[in-house]
Write a protein that holds these residues in place. Structure first.
Motif: not given
Length: 142
Positions: A72-98
Motif C-alpha cells: 500500500g502507499g504505491n511502493v514496489i520491491k522486486d527481489h532477484y537472486f541471480d548472481n553467483p552467490n545467491c545475493q539478493e538484488t532489490i529493484d524499488t519503485g512506485t506503482w499506480n493503477k487506473s
C-alpha cells in the motif's frame, strides 16, 4: 527466453479494492482480490499471433525464488537472486493503477505499463510490451 529482470522494471502492482453486493442479498459482500501482497514469479511468456506461449519462470538453482512485494502507499520491491552467490538484488519503485492498467516506475528511471489480464486471490497475470514484443508474466501469491 527473456529474463524477467528487464520487466521487473515494470512490476509493481495495484490495489483492486472493490466489493459488490446485491440490494436483495443479506450476504456479506466479498472483497475483490487485492494486488497488494507478496507474489512469486511462476510463469513467463509471450503472445504471438494471438496465441499465449507460457513457460515456467526460471529461478536460479539453489537460490531463493524471485518475488515481488507490492505495498500500500504505491511502493514496489522486486527481489532477484541471480548472481553467483545467491545475493539478493532489490529493484524499488512506485506503482499506480487506473482501471485494469498498472504503471510501474522504478528508481533507475525505467517505466513499464502493464495490463491486468487476471487477478484472483492466488494469481496475478500481467501483459506488457517490451521492445515491440508482447510479454506475459504470471505470479502466484505467497
Amino acid at each position: 527466453m527473456f529474463k524477467l529482470r528487464n520487466l521487473s522494471l515494470f512490476l509493481a502492482v495495484l490495489s483492486l479494492g472493490l466489493s459488490s453486493c446485491s440490494k436483495d442479498s443479506d450476504a456479506t459482500p466479498e472483497a475483490a482480490p487485492q494486488v497488494e501482497g507478496t507474489w512469486q514469479f511462476t510463469k513467463e511468456g509471450t503472445i504471438t499471433n494471438n496465441q499465449e506461449v507460457l513457460n515456467n519462470y526460471e529461478h536460479t538453482t539453489g537460490c531463493t525464488k524471485d518475488y515481488i512485494e507490492i505495498f500500500g502507499g504505491n511502493v514496489i520491491k522486486d527481489h532477484y537472486f541471480d548472481n553467483p552467490n545467491c545475493q539478493e538484488t532489490i529493484d524499488t519503485g512506485t506503482w499506480n493503477k487506473s482501471n485494469n492498467a498498472l504503471t510501474f516506475v522504478y528508481q533507475n528511471g525505467n517505466t513499464v505499463n502493464a495490463e491486468i489480464m487476471q487477478l484472483t486471490n492466488t494469481t496475478l497475470k500481467l501483459k506488457f510490451v517490451v521492445s515491440g514484443s508482447t510479454n506475459l508474466i504470471v505470479l502466484t501469491r505467497m
